[in-house]
Design an enzyme around this catalytic site. Structure first.
Site, PDB file in Angstrom:
ATOM      1  N   CYS A 136     -30.953 -48.789 -76.348  1.00  0.00           N
ATOM      2  CA  CYS A 136     -30.736 -47.377 -76.699  1.00  0.00           C
ATOM      3  C   CYS A 136     -30.290 -47.251 -78.153  1.00  0.00           C
ATOM      4  CB  CYS A 136     -29.690 -46.776 -75.765  1.00  0.00           C
ATOM      5  SG  CYS A 136     -29.240 -45.092 -76.198  1.00  0.00           S
ATOM      6  N   CYS A 139     -27.608 -44.518 -78.720  1.00  0.00           N
ATOM      7  CA  CYS A 139     -26.248 -44.900 -78.299  1.00  0.00           C
ATOM      8  C   CYS A 139     -25.615 -45.883 -79.290  1.00  0.00           C
ATOM      9  CB  CYS A 139     -26.257 -45.588 -76.933  1.00  0.00           C
ATOM     10  SG  CYS A 139     -27.348 -44.845 -75.725  1.00  0.00           S
ATOM     11  N   ASP A 140     -26.386 -46.862 -79.742  1.00  0.00           N
ATOM     12  CA  ASP A 140     -25.785 -47.998 -80.460  1.00  0.00           C
ATOM     13  C   ASP A 140     -26.160 -48.099 -81.937  1.00  0.00           C
ATOM     14  OD1 ASP A 140     -24.665 -48.770 -78.048  1.00  0.00           O
ATOM     15  OD2 ASP A 140     -26.424 -49.950 -77.472  1.00  0.00           O
TER      16      ASP A 140
END
Ligand code: NAP
Length: 313
Positions: A136, A139-140
């Site tokens: 992701c 997300c990261d």
């Protein structure tokens, strides 16, 4: 656990397909319940920018789209339960949905359970997940400011996420197993024009290596048959999706990759059971096609319940 009999239609999965089905079913007068095991919204919530959803001339985040869908479904009194569906009884006229919190007897079921990322299944992948390996970018990605990362894959997801990562990373490699991308042309053109992105063609990752965190990839070039090492800080894996179709395994028809086959009304081969969205066999997996499937499935469920109303008494 108590048997709950108050709902007409149960929708398994709260992504764009499930939420669209809920909007249509609940607005059509069916008492509607959606089961979502984690967070409402599905895979699209991790997409930072959606450019091709009609009605939004500026790009919009996946999260914002599904948040609006959820509010719209709830406006028509669809109920959303964060419960994991453990089993579905599809054999009788009424269907039984068993979750980790209750048992529900409903007239119709719509399977909109989506798909999840495929893994590479190579040494180091599991060990370094959360320590340099991610599925992701939204997300990261911010963790890799000024760092070097690689994206594995050549589809729309890989290419879109690689471009997103250039906002943070100093360098983004795209490692693809062939010499041509699968992604649509407009995305390809953007990738090739992006100075931070370098393509590594014809190559597969054999191993992810490091200490406490990822430090290195072991690559194999399929054309030259040579191995090489690539030093980096993060690896983002986008090599396709696997349908979350285990719940109905062997009872409905599947294609060769376990996506559920339906007819044009989104009907599976079981009366009163429909499927919608990424879990189905289809040519185009988009929010708009998930929404279309969900609407069609809800319309079909409503029709089926109406046609069988005397049997339900
Ligand atoms: P995808 O289209 O199936 O592409 C998967 C990519 O990973 C392919 O390039 C494939 O290589 C590669 N791959 C598969 N297994 C591999 C392995 N074991 N090792 C190395 N590479 C491997 O998957 P996706 O990109 O996740 O997209 C899924 C669906 O969502 C598609 O229908 C896509 O169009 C849609 N989507 C659309 C958008 C958008 O419209 N904005 C964005 C994201 C996703 P090959 O090419 O050699 O097969």
């Amino acid at each position: 656990m108590e048997l709950n009999t108050q709902y007409d239609v149960a929708i398994v999965g709260g992504g764009p397909a499930g939420l669209s089905a809920a909007i249509y079913a609940a607005r059509g007068g069916l008492k509607t319940i959606i089961f979502e095991k984690t967070l409402v919204g599905g895979q699209i919530t991790i997409t930072a920018e959606v450019e091709n959803y009609p009605g939004f001339e500026e790009s919009v985040s996946g999260f914002d789209i599904v948040e609006k869908m959820q509010k719209q479904a709830e406006k028509f009194d669809a109920e959303i339960k964060i419960e994991e569906v453990k089993a579905i009884g599809l054999e009788g006229l009424c269907k039984i949905v068993e979750t980790n919190k209750g048992i529900y007897k409903v007239k119709s079921v719509i399977i909109a359970s989506g798909a999840h990322p495929r893994k590479l299944a190579i040494p180091g992948e599991e060990k370094y997940t959360g320590r340099g390996v991610s599925y992701c970018a939204t997300c990261d990605g911010a963790l890799y400011r000024g760092k070097v990362v690689a994206v594995i894959g050549g589809g729309d997801s890989a290419v879109e996420e690689a471009m997103f990562l250039t906002k943070f990373a100093s360098k983004v490699y795209i490692i693809h197993r062939r010499d041509q991308l699968r992604a649509v042309k407009i995305l390809q053109e953007r990738v090739f024009a992006n100075e931070k992105i370098e393509m590594i063609w014809d190559s597969v990752v054999q191993e992810i290596q490091g200490g406490d965190f990822v430090e290195n990839l072991l690559l194999y070039n399929k054309k030259t048959k040579k191995t090489s090492e690539l030093s980096l800080n993060g690896v983002f894996i986008f090599v396709g999706i696997i349908p979350s179709s285990d719940l109905v395994e062997s009872r409905v028809d599947f294609d060769d990759q376990n996506f559920i086959k339906t007819d044009e009304t989104m009907h599976t081969k079981i009366p009163g059971v429909y499927a919608a969205g990424d879990v189905t066999h289809k040519v185009l997996r988009q929010i708009i096609t998930a929404g279309s499937d969900g609407a069609t499935a809800a319309f079909s469920a409503e029709k089926w319940i109406e046609e069988n109303k005397d049997k339900f008494k």
